[in-house]
Design a protein around this motif. Structure first.
Motif, mmCIF file in Angstrom:
data_model
loop_
_atom_site.group_PDB
_atom_site.id
_atom_site.type_symbol
_atom_site.label_atom_id
_atom_site.label_comp_id
_atom_site.label_asym_id
_atom_site.label_seq_id
_atom_site.Cartn_x
_atom_site.Cartn_y
_atom_site.Cartn_z
ATOM 1 N N GLY A 167 -8.102 -108.620 -54.659
ATOM 2 C CA GLY A 167 -8.792 -109.453 -55.797
ATOM 3 C C GLY A 167 -10.141 -109.761 -55.784
ATOM 4 O O GLY A 167 -10.961 -110.345 -56.655
ATOM 5 N N ALA A 168 -11.078 -109.082 -54.874
ATOM 6 C CA ALA A 168 -12.505 -109.289 -54.518
ATOM 7 C C ALA A 168 -13.050 -108.498 -55.413
ATOM 8 O O ALA A 168 -12.692 -107.139 -55.783
ATOM 9 N N LEU A 169 -14.071 -109.047 -56.007
ATOM 10 C CA LEU A 169 -15.055 -108.206 -56.991
ATOM 11 C C LEU A 169 -15.964 -107.556 -56.072
ATOM 12 O O LEU A 169 -16.607 -106.439 -56.805
ATOM 13 N N GLY A 170 -16.473 -108.010 -55.067
ATOM 14 C CA GLY A 170 -17.568 -107.256 -54.170
ATOM 15 C C GLY A 170 -17.779 -107.991 -53.146
ATOM 16 O O GLY A 170 -16.962 -108.837 -52.526
ATOM 17 N N ALA A 171 -18.779 -107.217 -52.219
ATOM 18 C CA ALA A 171 -18.751 -107.673 -50.858
ATOM 19 C C ALA A 171 -20.185 -107.738 -50.601
ATOM 20 O O ALA A 171 -21.212 -106.879 -50.640
ATOM 21 N N VAL A 172 -20.608 -108.865 -49.644
ATOM 22 C CA VAL A 172 -21.954 -108.587 -48.831
ATOM 23 C C VAL A 172 -21.833 -108.222 -47.465
ATOM 24 O O VAL A 172 -20.756 -108.887 -46.731
ATOM 25 N N VAL A 173 -22.487 -107.193 -47.106
ATOM 26 C CA VAL A 173 -22.211 -106.680 -45.749
ATOM 27 C C VAL A 173 -23.329 -107.097 -44.990
ATOM 28 O O VAL A 173 -24.529 -106.736 -45.098
ATOM 29 N N LEU A 174 -23.238 -108.097 -43.892
ATOM 30 C CA LEU A 174 -24.319 -108.446 -42.955
ATOM 31 C C LEU A 174 -24.504 -107.462 -41.863
ATOM 32 O O LEU A 174 -23.552 -107.024 -41.450
ATOM 33 N N VAL A 175 -25.767 -107.124 -41.836
ATOM 34 C CA VAL A 175 -26.309 -106.294 -40.857
ATOM 35 C C VAL A 175 -27.139 -106.690 -39.499
ATOM 36 O O VAL A 175 -27.951 -107.522 -39.998
ATOM 37 N N ASP A 176 -27.027 -106.490 -38.458
ATOM 38 C CA ASP A 176 -27.837 -106.756 -37.386
ATOM 39 C C ASP A 176 -28.416 -105.513 -36.728
ATOM 40 O O ASP A 176 -28.186 -104.568 -36.447
ATOM 41 N N THR A 177 -29.890 -105.762 -36.916
ATOM 42 C CA THR A 177 -30.623 -104.244 -36.948
ATOM 43 C C THR A 177 -30.647 -103.864 -35.399
ATOM 44 O O THR A 177 -30.929 -102.925 -34.998
ATOM 45 N N GLU B 256 -14.497 -96.425 -48.966
ATOM 46 C CA GLU B 256 -13.093 -95.822 -49.232
ATOM 47 C C GLU B 256 -12.080 -96.538 -50.252
ATOM 48 O O GLU B 256 -11.284 -96.036 -51.073
ATOM 49 N N ARG B 257 -12.306 -98.137 -50.054
ATOM 50 C CA ARG B 257 -11.584 -98.892 -51.071
ATOM 51 C C ARG B 257 -12.401 -98.881 -52.371
ATOM 52 O O ARG B 257 -11.616 -99.633 -53.342
ATOM 53 N N GLY B 258 -13.375 -98.550 -52.482
ATOM 54 C CA GLY B 258 -14.236 -98.515 -53.787
ATOM 55 C C GLY B 258 -14.817 -99.933 -54.142
ATOM 56 O O GLY B 258 -14.956 -100.424 -55.335
ATOM 57 N N VAL B 259 -14.906 -100.786 -53.224
ATOM 58 C CA VAL B 259 -15.364 -102.094 -53.395
ATOM 59 C C VAL B 259 -16.976 -102.097 -53.360
ATOM 60 O O VAL B 259 -17.668 -101.570 -52.380
ATOM 61 N N PRO B 260 -17.563 -102.331 -54.444
ATOM 62 C CA PRO B 260 -18.967 -102.549 -54.577
ATOM 63 C C PRO B 260 -19.418 -103.414 -53.411
ATOM 64 O O PRO B 260 -19.138 -104.599 -53.169
ATOM 65 N N PHE B 261 -20.727 -103.338 -52.739
ATOM 66 C CA PHE B 261 -21.466 -104.176 -52.031
ATOM 67 C C PHE B 261 -22.748 -103.918 -51.852
ATOM 68 O O PHE B 261 -23.431 -102.900 -52.429
ATOM 69 N N VAL B 262 -23.390 -104.812 -51.469
ATOM 70 C CA VAL B 262 -24.862 -104.973 -51.038
ATOM 71 C C VAL B 262 -25.209 -105.237 -49.502
ATOM 72 O O VAL B 262 -24.291 -105.579 -49.035
#
Length: 216
Positions: free
Chosen positions: A126-136, A151-157
């Motif tokens: 049921g999630a509409l989207g995701a925020v991917v936290l990144v550590d450089t 793979e899941r087709g979940v939009p993300f930033v």
């Protein structure tokens, strides 16, 4: 139990001691004006700041499922930053933020340790989207995370968490390193700060809105 230290304890007018009130606090109730709720997932590798972000941005007391890291995790878990990090999320983090009087976001932070990734199936329901936290400092821990979202087709930033000792890279270099298409937003973020974390969430909402208006 020491009721004097209980957060929901109040003085009894009869002066017979404090009375404990159970249930949510007044500030935890959903605003009466809210008529739309969106589920957002905050993902990333171990130690990138997911729990920190949920805690910083949530307007209610966040639910966390952190457990103390032990010797049993050596050789199994990512031990990066173990000198300073003493706990890890084993199920999820949960928080809530009102974007407007009508729109509320429910935030679900995923566990970062790979052995807990089987829990993602339920968290992404049921999630509409995701925020991917990144550590450089450890871009490689983001590769599998991003792959699973694709793979899941979940939009993300992508939200690049601003650790003090982390190297800074131009956005173009980060996009190439993470193998991201041009349309996926990449923003800088300080997960410790509410305003910065909220901006990352707003970037996701704007991205989702642009996808909804894009031609099929």
């Amino acid at each position: 139990m020491d009721f004097k230290n209980c957060e929901n304890a109040v003085d009894d007018p009869s002066d017979e001691g404090p009375v404990v009130r159970h249930g949510p606090r007044a500030e935890d109730h959903l605003p009466d004006t809210a008529n739309a709720a969106v589920k957002i997932v905050i993902v990333g590798g171990f130690g990138v700041g997911k729990t920190t972000m949920v805690r910083a941005v949530s307007e209610i007391r966040p639910l966390t499922t952190e457990e103390t890291m032990t010797q049993a995790g050596i050789g199994v878990d990512d031990d990066y930053g173990s000198d300073s990090k003493t706990a890890t999320t084993v199920a999820m983090d949960f928080g809530r933020i009102s974007i407007t009087e009508q729109l509320v976001l429910y935030l679900f932070g995923t566990p970062g340790q790979e052995r807990f990734w089987f829990l993602w199936n339920g968290l992404f329901e049921g999630a509409l989207g995701a925020v991917v936290l990144v550590d450089t400092r450890r871009l490689e821990v983001s590769f599998d995370v991003i792959g699973r979202l694709e793979e899941r087709g979940v939009p993300f930033v992508i939200a690049v968490n601003d650790f003090p000792d982390a190297p800074r890279y131009p956005t173009g270099e980060l996009r190439t390193a993470l193998d991201l298409p041009e349309y996926v937003p990449i923003v800088k973020c300080d997960a410790r700060r509410r305003a910065s974390s909220r901006d990352a969430l707003m970037t996701l909402l704007h991205f989702l809105h642009s996808l909804a208006g894009a031609p099929a």
